[in-house]
Write a protein that holds these residues in place. Sequence first.
Motif, short mmCIF file in Angstrom:
data_model
loop_
_atom_site.label_atom_id
_atom_site.label_comp_id
_atom_site.label_asym_id
_atom_site.label_seq_id
_atom_site.Cartn_x
_atom_site.Cartn_y
_atom_site.Cartn_z
N GLY A 1 -8.86 -6.69 3.31
CA GLY A 1 -9.17 -8.06 2.92
C GLY A 1 -7.94 -8.92 2.73
N ALA A 2 -6.77 -8.30 2.59
CA ALA A 2 -5.53 -9.06 2.44
C ALA A 2 -5.16 -9.71 3.76
N ASP A 3 -4.40 -10.79 3.68
CA ASP A 3 -3.91 -11.47 4.89
C ASP A 3 -2.90 -10.60 5.62
N ILE A 4 -2.07 -9.89 4.85
CA ILE A 4 -0.96 -9.10 5.37
C ILE A 4 -0.92 -7.78 4.61
N ARG A 5 -0.67 -6.68 5.32
CA ARG A 5 -0.59 -5.37 4.69
C ARG A 5 0.75 -4.72 4.98
N VAL A 6 1.48 -4.37 3.92
CA VAL A 6 2.74 -3.64 4.04
C VAL A 6 2.50 -2.23 3.51
N VAL A 7 2.71 -1.23 4.36
CA VAL A 7 2.29 0.14 4.05
C VAL A 7 3.49 1.09 4.13
N HIS A 8 3.58 1.98 3.15
CA HIS A 8 4.59 3.03 3.21
C HIS A 8 4.26 3.96 4.37
N PRO A 9 5.26 4.42 5.12
CA PRO A 9 4.96 5.25 6.30
C PRO A 9 4.22 6.54 5.99
N ALA A 10 4.39 7.08 4.77
CA ALA A 10 3.74 8.34 4.42
C ALA A 10 2.41 8.15 3.72
N VAL B 1 5.41 -1.57 8.22
CA VAL B 1 5.67 -0.28 7.57
C VAL B 1 7.01 -0.40 6.86
N SER B 2 7.06 0.03 5.60
CA SER B 2 8.30 -0.10 4.83
C SER B 2 8.40 1.04 3.82
N ASP B 3 9.63 1.52 3.62
CA ASP B 3 9.86 2.52 2.58
C ASP B 3 9.71 1.90 1.19
N ASP B 4 9.76 0.57 1.12
CA ASP B 4 9.57 -0.15 -0.14
C ASP B 4 8.51 -1.23 0.08
N PRO B 5 7.23 -0.84 0.16
CA PRO B 5 6.20 -1.82 0.48
C PRO B 5 6.09 -2.95 -0.54
N LEU B 6 6.29 -2.65 -1.82
CA LEU B 6 6.19 -3.70 -2.83
C LEU B 6 7.33 -4.70 -2.68
N GLY B 7 8.53 -4.22 -2.43
CA GLY B 7 9.66 -5.11 -2.22
C GLY B 7 9.47 -6.00 -1.01
N LYS B 8 9.00 -5.41 0.09
CA LYS B 8 8.74 -6.18 1.31
C LYS B 8 7.64 -7.20 1.07
N ALA B 9 6.58 -6.81 0.38
CA ALA B 9 5.48 -7.72 0.09
C ALA B 9 5.97 -8.90 -0.75
N ASN B 10 6.83 -8.63 -1.72
CA ASN B 10 7.36 -9.71 -2.55
C ASN B 10 8.28 -10.64 -1.76
N VAL C 1 0.84 -1.21 0.00
CA VAL C 1 0.00 0.00 0.00
C VAL C 1 0.87 1.25 0.00
N HIS C 2 0.59 2.15 -0.95
CA HIS C 2 1.36 3.39 -1.04
C HIS C 2 0.43 4.53 -1.47
N GLY C 3 0.93 5.73 -1.33
CA GLY C 3 0.22 6.91 -1.85
C GLY C 3 -1.02 7.23 -1.06
N VAL C 4 -2.17 6.84 -1.60
CA VAL C 4 -3.47 7.11 -0.98
C VAL C 4 -4.22 5.79 -0.83
N CYS C 5 -4.86 5.62 0.31
CA CYS C 5 -5.67 4.43 0.58
C CYS C 5 -6.87 4.87 1.41
N PHE C 6 -7.91 5.33 0.72
CA PHE C 6 -9.07 5.91 1.38
C PHE C 6 -10.30 5.01 1.22
N GLY C 7 -11.19 5.08 2.20
CA GLY C 7 -12.52 4.49 2.08
C GLY C 7 -12.50 3.05 1.62
N GLY C 8 -13.13 2.82 0.45
CA GLY C 8 -13.19 1.48 -0.10
C GLY C 8 -11.82 0.89 -0.36
N GLY C 9 -10.84 1.74 -0.65
CA GLY C 9 -9.48 1.25 -0.84
C GLY C 9 -8.92 0.64 0.42
N LEU C 10 -9.20 1.27 1.56
CA LEU C 10 -8.73 0.73 2.83
C LEU C 10 -9.45 -0.58 3.16
#
Length: 266
Positions: free
Chosen positions: A126-135, A190-199, A112-121
């Motif tokens: 629904g995911a088992d695990i969420r890796v989110v950029h701190p900002a 929380v990760s500065d590289d959420p996609l890398g951590k997720a992978n 998760v990066h950028g914006v994650c509002f409402g339905g996006g959140l």
Amino acid sequence: MSTENRVTIDLADNGVAQVRFNRSDKMNALDPAQFEAIIEAGETLRDMKGLRAVVLAGEGRAFCAGLDVSSFTAAPDGERKPLTERTHGNSNTFQEVAITWRKCPVPVIAAVHGVCFGGGLQIASGADIRVVHPATRMAIMEMKWGLVPDMGGYHLWRGNVRDDVLRELVYTNREFTGEEAKEYGLATFVSDDPLGKANDIAGEIANRNPEAIRGAKRLSEAMLEQSGDDVLMAESVEQAAVMRRPNQIEAVMAGMQKRAPKFTDV
């Protein structure tokens, strides 16, 4: 209202499917076509051979900015189905875009990066695990529009978010960061590289007995839904189904021989 290329799926050789929301010009906001595309992707994953794990992310500047309000206010009332109609098993169309990730037979890791509002959140929930950029900018946004969260969030947040914290976030629709989301229970890492951590996480999961992984996901769902007695029985059923089978034996042998396992796909 074409759903073509709205959500892309790319299955790698290691069994990890890269799933991307692909409406970057609208920050992956949810219009009717996007709802259909997400549900279609979820259904595709359930029957995909060789699937070991899923990494879910959004293209462009955001994971998902939530509902594309303009696309729904323009729809005539007569074309809308009642929200109480169960169109997808236990859910309606709006709920299914979030619930479908729990129906996926393998673990889903949201980056998760950028914006994650409402339905996006709620989709990320629904995911088992969420890796989110701190900002990352996040909010349970529905109250801003005079609405209640109704896309599966209340079902998915159980066990993750403290009751009073969830109430405050819902009642005020206050924006918070990815760093705060970790504190609240809405993010796993929380990760500065959420996609890398997720992978990285998905790669670890893909290297485990696929039958045991699927059984563990079913047990994780049962833990929240069933009584203690039923969960105890479910544990026994799942364990009996994997013990002494080739993949379980291979997991033991690979560990003893300090080599990569070679599992038979489910």
